[in-house]
Write a protein that holds these residues in place. Structure first.
Motif, PDB file in Angstrom:
ATOM      1  N   ILE A 219       0.860  -1.179   0.000  1.00 21.63           N
ATOM      2  CA  ILE A 219       0.000   0.000   0.000  1.00 21.63           C
ATOM      3  C   ILE A 219       0.901   1.234   0.000  1.00 21.63           C
ATOM      4  N   HIS A 220       0.864   1.970  -1.078  1.00 24.62           N
ATOM      5  CA  HIS A 220       1.754   3.125  -1.263  1.00 24.62           C
ATOM      6  C   HIS A 220       0.997   4.423  -1.012  1.00 24.62           C
ATOM      7  N   THR A 221       1.612   5.323  -0.244  1.00 23.59           N
ATOM      8  CA  THR A 221       1.036   6.634  -0.012  1.00 23.59           C
ATOM      9  C   THR A 221       1.424   7.575  -1.153  1.00 23.59           C
ATOM     10  N   VAL A 222       0.438   8.143  -1.808  1.00 23.04           N
ATOM     11  CA  VAL A 222       0.663   9.133  -2.863  1.00 23.04           C
ATOM     12  C   VAL A 222       0.441  10.509  -2.236  1.00 23.04           C
ATOM     13  N   ARG A 223       1.491  11.248  -2.082  1.00 21.95           N
ATOM     14  CA  ARG A 223       1.447  12.493  -1.325  1.00 21.95           C
ATOM     15  C   ARG A 223       0.385  13.455  -1.877  1.00 21.95           C
ATOM     16  N   ASN A 224      -0.402  13.983  -0.960  1.00 16.79           N
ATOM     17  CA  ASN A 224      -1.463  14.966  -1.264  1.00 16.79           C
ATOM     18  C   ASN A 224      -2.586  14.397  -2.123  1.00 16.79           C
ATOM     19  N   GLU A 225      -2.573  13.087  -2.357  1.00 13.64           N
ATOM     20  CA  GLU A 225      -3.631  12.491  -3.181  1.00 13.64           C
ATOM     21  C   GLU A 225      -4.370  11.358  -2.471  1.00 13.64           C
ATOM     22  N   GLY A 226      -3.647  10.389  -1.951  1.00 15.53           N
ATOM     23  CA  GLY A 226      -4.315   9.262  -1.315  1.00 15.53           C
ATOM     24  C   GLY A 226      -3.406   8.049  -1.240  1.00 15.53           C
ATOM     25  N   TYR A 227      -3.974   6.885  -1.577  1.00 13.05           N
ATOM     26  CA  TYR A 227      -3.248   5.619  -1.453  1.00 13.05           C
ATOM     27  C   TYR A 227      -3.439   4.782  -2.721  1.00 13.05           C
ATOM     28  N   MET A 228      -2.428   3.928  -2.984  1.00  7.78           N
ATOM     29  CA  MET A 228      -2.504   3.028  -4.131  1.00  7.78           C
ATOM     30  C   MET A 228      -2.079   1.628  -3.695  1.00  7.78           C
ATOM     31  N   PHE A 229      -2.868   0.621  -4.120  1.00 11.04           N
ATOM     32  CA  PHE A 229      -2.513  -0.783  -3.895  1.00 11.04           C
ATOM     33  C   PHE A 229      -1.653  -1.221  -5.061  1.00 11.04           C
ATOM     34  N   LEU A 230      -0.383  -1.540  -4.822  1.00 13.01           N
ATOM     35  CA  LEU A 230       0.604  -1.695  -5.866  1.00 13.01           C
ATOM     36  C   LEU A 230       0.587  -3.026  -6.629  1.00 13.01           C
ATOM     37  N   PRO A 231       0.386  -4.178  -5.992  1.00 11.37           N
ATOM     38  CA  PRO A 231       0.565  -5.428  -6.731  1.00 11.37           C
ATOM     39  C   PRO A 231      -0.521  -5.693  -7.765  1.00 11.37           C
ATOM     40  N   LYS A 232      -0.195  -6.547  -8.709  1.00 10.30           N
ATOM     41  CA  LYS A 232      -1.197  -7.028  -9.656  1.00 10.30           C
ATOM     42  C   LYS A 232      -2.108  -8.010  -8.927  1.00 10.30           C
ATOM     43  N   VAL A 233      -3.386  -7.951  -9.256  1.00 10.39           N
ATOM     44  CA  VAL A 233      -4.374  -8.761  -8.565  1.00 10.39           C
ATOM     45  C   VAL A 233      -5.120  -9.621  -9.572  1.00 10.39           C
ATOM     46  N   SER A 234      -5.319 -10.897  -9.222  1.00 12.56           N
ATOM     47  CA  SER A 234      -6.136 -11.783 -10.032  1.00 12.56           C
ATOM     48  C   SER A 234      -7.267 -12.324  -9.176  1.00 12.56           C
ATOM     49  N   ARG A 235      -8.313 -12.810  -9.854  1.00 16.02           N
ATOM     50  CA  ARG A 235      -9.481 -13.302  -9.123  1.00 16.02           C
ATOM     51  C   ARG A 235      -9.858 -14.697  -9.591  1.00 16.02           C
ATOM     52  N   THR A 236     -10.221 -15.559  -8.644  1.00 21.90           N
ATOM     53  CA  THR A 236     -10.655 -16.916  -8.982  1.00 21.90           C
ATOM     54  C   THR A 236     -12.075 -17.143  -8.504  1.00 21.90           C
TER      55      THR A 236
END
Length: 236
Positions: A219-236
């Protein structure tokens, strides 16, 4: 009430039930308390229970007798706790069907470790078996049905209701910057009047549960904007 990993504490001591129940509830488990065999059976009939924490010395039907009555059930595990902590007592407890045995006074942290151990043994050998509606990222597995998270070693990481909602929001919108207002809307609804600092606290707790088990930031903090979940995600 949402349901995740269900723990049933069976003990005639209300203060001990409350102490252990509060600790396990803070770890993300769904906890129920019973004062004896009658309540225990009622909860087992009406709720999905994964682990029973069972006191040995209780008035009426004791823990050994209750453990025998549950021994044939393969859908739950039994951890016995007792002031009787001799080798003979432990052997008897295990022989009547308990999966583990702890002497009193019980350390909540050790009990938590024992619960996680018996839950791992409940998991199928093939981790893909019976896992539908799951998200995967970086070796992790997020099961929306059981509402639990498995780390890359297949260890269950329990989540609070808030942590579950937050992680679900992230895995459904990976690699996108999400503002605090968006996170509040997605996790609590547009009518929520919660302060944005509540999101910061939940993210801090979720980060701690993730960062202790892998070096890469998720979980990366984007300054003055918010947060980003960094990894690629797949669904089963």
């Amino acid at each position: 009430m949402s349901w995740g990993i269900g723990i049933l504490i069976v003990d005639d001591d209300p203060s001990l039930r409350s102490l252990i129940g509060e600790f396990l509830g803070n770890q993300g488990f769904t906890v129920l308390e019973a004062d004896g065999g009658v309540q225990m059976r009622e909860f087992l009939e009406s709720h999905k229970i994964d682990v029973v924490i069972l006191d040995v010395m209780m008035p009426g039907e004791d823990g050994l007798s209750l453990a025998r009555s549950l021994a044939g059930r393969r859908d739950l595990s039994i951890i016995m706790v007792s002031a009787l902590g001799s080798e003979t007592d432990r052997i008897i407890g295990l022989e009547v069907g308990a999966d583990d045995y702890l002497p009193k006074p019980v350390s909540p942290r050790e009990l938590l470790a024992r619960i996680r151990a018996v839950l791992r043994r409940q998991q199928p050998q093939d981790e893909d078996e019976d896992c539908y509606n799951c998200y995967r990222f970086g070796g992790w597995r997020f099961d929306l049905v059981r509402r639990v998270l498995y780390d890359p070693k297949n260890i269950i990481i329990t989540l609070s209701e808030g942590e579950f909602s937050l992680l679900r929001t992230f895995v459904e919108r990976p690699q996108r910057v999400l503002t605090r207002d968006q996170l509040l809307d997605y996790t609590r609804g547009p009518d929520s009047d919660a302060f944005d600092r509540a999101i910061d606290t939940q993210i801090s707790r979720l980060r701690h549960k993730l960062s202790t088990r892998m070096a890469d930031e998720l979980i990366h903090t984007v300054r003055n904007e918010g947060y980003m979940f960094l990894p690629k995600v797949s669904r089963t």
